[in-house]
Structure formats: structure tokens, C-alpha cells
Design an enzyme around this catalytic site. Structure first.
Site, PDB file in Angstrom:
ATOM      1  CB  ILE A  17      -1.074   0.089   1.235  1.00 43.68           C
ATOM      2  CG1 ILE A  17      -2.030  -1.118   1.110  1.00 43.68           C
ATOM      3  CG2 ILE A  17      -1.615   1.392   1.156  1.00 43.68           C
ATOM      4  CD1 ILE A  17      -2.739  -1.492   2.393  1.00 43.68           C
ATOM      5  CG  ASP A  36      10.458   0.007   3.324  1.00 42.46           C
ATOM      6  OD1 ASP A  36       9.183   0.137   3.114  1.00 42.46           O
ATOM      7  OD2 ASP A  36      11.159  -0.662   3.879  1.00 42.46           O
ATOM      8  CG  ASP A  62      13.090   0.649  13.478  1.00 40.77           C
ATOM      9  OD1 ASP A  62      11.551   0.799  13.197  1.00 40.77           O
ATOM     10  OD2 ASP A  62      13.584  -0.010  14.215  1.00 40.77           O
ATOM     11  CB  VAL A  63       8.401   4.270  11.783  1.00 34.98           C
ATOM     12  CG1 VAL A  63       8.656   4.395  10.309  1.00 34.98           C
ATOM     13  CG2 VAL A  63       7.767   2.728  12.051  1.00 34.98           C
ATOM     14  CE1 TYR A 154      -1.762  -5.136  11.458  1.00 37.23           C
ATOM     15  CE2 TYR A 154      -4.022  -5.724  11.376  1.00 37.23           C
ATOM     16  CZ  TYR A 154      -2.754  -5.006  10.873  1.00 37.23           C
ATOM     17  OH  TYR A 154      -2.919  -4.360   9.832  1.00 37.23           O
ATOM     18  CE  LYS A 158      -2.371  -1.731  11.752  1.00 38.17           C
ATOM     19  NZ  LYS A 158      -1.316  -0.453  10.797  1.00 38.17           N
ATOM     20  CB  THR A 186      -8.000  -8.819   3.487  1.00 38.86           C
ATOM     21  OG1 THR A 186      -8.512  -9.330   5.009  1.00 38.86           O
ATOM     22  CG2 THR A 186      -6.878  -9.711   3.115  1.00 38.86           C
ATOM     23  CE1 TYR A 215     -12.824  -7.282   3.720  1.00 42.23           C
ATOM     24  CE2 TYR A 215     -12.126  -9.687   3.378  1.00 42.23           C
ATOM     25  CZ  TYR A 215     -12.028  -8.154   3.998  1.00 42.23           C
ATOM     26  OH  TYR A 215     -10.962  -8.167   4.910  1.00 42.23           O
TER      27      TYR A 215
END
Length: 255
Positions: A17, A36, A62-63, A154, A158, A186, A215
Site C-alpha cells: 500500500i 522504508d 525504522d519508524v 494486531y 490498530k 484485507t 467480503y
């Protein structure tokens, strides 16, 4: 050219994405900092952008590390000349329920998905404010909105991103900075391949087929579809949109 004259920073833009968003932002007129963890992947995205006449720079960081992401954001603003858009896309998956999730996976998931969003935003806000405001887009997930079996870390991470987005929107509105979150369903990216293979008993194709059954639209998402939603939120066409949680999920959460 919806982003003509603007500068954008996209994290996790070496694939999936993030890569689709970096390319789309550039095609809409923005200069783009492609950030990245993998410099080679970031450089490959930049090559795709420049081959079609766009402007982009590759930066490795590295964020989840303030020592890395803060100077990376400063470098991006310096090399692009300004900063108007931040897309906090970088993220990692983590499988397992509360019963069997690994503690190290839990911590890594929160470090990248939540702490990374916090640190990158913290570094970018002074640049956005200096250049007259702008847009921050945080990558959340439908798993932040509905229960998903086997995704404890996860989903929790989120969910934290969604709550952080709403608070940031209130705190930053006086600075002219809009903050919104995207909640994709997804989407088939390189990060999803191991999960699809596991879900399909070793077959990615079978895993995709099983997943698509959730979906109403009859399939999972494509990276450019999420990137298109990010483009809207990044643009001035979304000038009255802040604190919103956008689902881009093929109807999954409508059920």
C-alpha cells in the site's frame, strides 16, 4: 493534479500500500519522500516514480526508533523543501490469540504500528505547522473496529491507532493540520502472503478464496484502492475532514 506543489512523506513505502500511495501521490503532483526500513526497496519505489517523471527521494529508517525516524523526517523536509502530507503507513502483522500470542511479537507490533505512528507524527508536526498546516493519515485496520479471531496484538495496536487519530485531530486542528485514519480490509500485499498461505493450508490461492468469503464485494482489496482513499484525505478536497475513521473494506464491517 490534486497535490501539485505539495510534499508528502510515506512510511513503509517500499512495497504494498505504501508503494502504491507514493506512486499515486507523485502522479498527482506531489514530491514524495519514500521512507522504508529497507533502503533498496525504497529506492526501487523512487525509480518507478522518477521513470514516469515524478519527483521522489529514498530514505531508510525504522519508524519505531526516535533516533532514526526523527532525522529521517528532517532530511525529507530538507530535501523536498517543505512537508505538507504524512502517511503513517508502515506496519507489521502479528498472529495469535491472547492465549498463544508471543510477547515479543506483541511488543514489536505495538512498537511499529503505534509507537511508530506517534514518533513519525511528532517529528513531522513542526514541519507541517511551519508550512501552513497539512494532512496526516494514519493506517489503522478493520480489525480495530470488529473482532478478528487470532489477531489479538494486531487488533489492539490498530485500535490504539484509531484512538490516537481522534486525539491528534483535536490537538492539531488549531495548527491547521487534519488527522484521519484509514481502516482497510484485507489487502493482498507481500506482508499478507504468509497469512494467506497459513489460512489456505499451504496454498496462497486457497487462503485468498477463504478470506474473500468475508467480503460482500466478493474479493479482497488491492493496494491502489487504499492509496486512492489516502489521496483524497491528503488533498484539499478533504479540507473539512478531520478526526474521521474511513473504512475501505468491501463492505466487511457493514455486515
Amino acid at each position: 493534479m490534486k497535490l501539485e506543489g505539495k510534499a508528502a512523506l510515506v512510511t513503509g513505502a517500499g512495497s504494498g500500500i505504501g508503494q502504491a500511495a507514493a506512486e499515486l501521490f507523485a502522479s498527482a503532483g506531489a514530491s514524495v519522500a519514500v521512507v522504508d526500513l529497507n533502503l533498496a526497496a525504497a529506492s526501487a519505489t523512487v525509480d518507478k516514480i522518477t521513470e514516469t517523471g515524478g519527483q521522489a527521494v529514498a530514505i531508510a529508517a525504522d519508524v519505531s526508533s526516535a533516533d532514526q525516524i526523527s532525522p529521517a523526517v528532517d532530511q525529507a523536509a530538507r530535501r523536498l523543501g517543505r512537508l505538507d502530507i504524512l502517511y503513517n503507513n508502515a506496519g507489521v502483522p502479528a498472529a495469535g490469540s491472547v492465549l498463544d500470542a508471543d510477547e515479543d511479537d506483541w511488543e514489536h507490533c505495538f512498537d511499529v504500528n503505534v509507537k511508530g505512528t506517534f514518533l513519525t507524527s511528532k517529528a513531522a508536526i513542526p514541519h507541517l505547522q511551519k508550512d501552513g498546516g497539512g494532512s496526516i493519515i494514519n493506517q489503522a485496520s478493520v480489525s480495530a473496529l470488529v473482532g478478528v479471531r487470532g489477531l489479538a496484538a494486531y487488533s489492539a495496536a490498530k485500535g490504539a491507532v484509531v484512538s490516537l487519530t481522534r486525539t491528534m485531530a483535536l490537538d492539531l486542528a488549531p495548527m491547521g493540520i487534519r488527522v484521519n485514519a484509514l481502516c482497510p480490509g484485507t489487502v493482498f500485499t507481500p506482508l499478507m502472503e504468509p497469512l494467506m498461505r497459513e489460512r489456505g493450508g499451504g496454498s496462497i490461492e486457497k487462503g485468498l478464496e477463504i478470506t474473500a468469503e468475508k467480503y460482500p464485494i466478493g474479493r479482497i482489496g488491492r493496494p491502489h484502492e487504499i492509496a486512492s482513499a489516502a489521496l483524497f484525505l491528503a488533498s484539499d478536497e478533504a479540507s473539512f475532514v478531520t478526526g474521521s475513521i474511513f473504512t475501505v473494506d468491501g463492505g466487511m464491517t457493514a455486515q
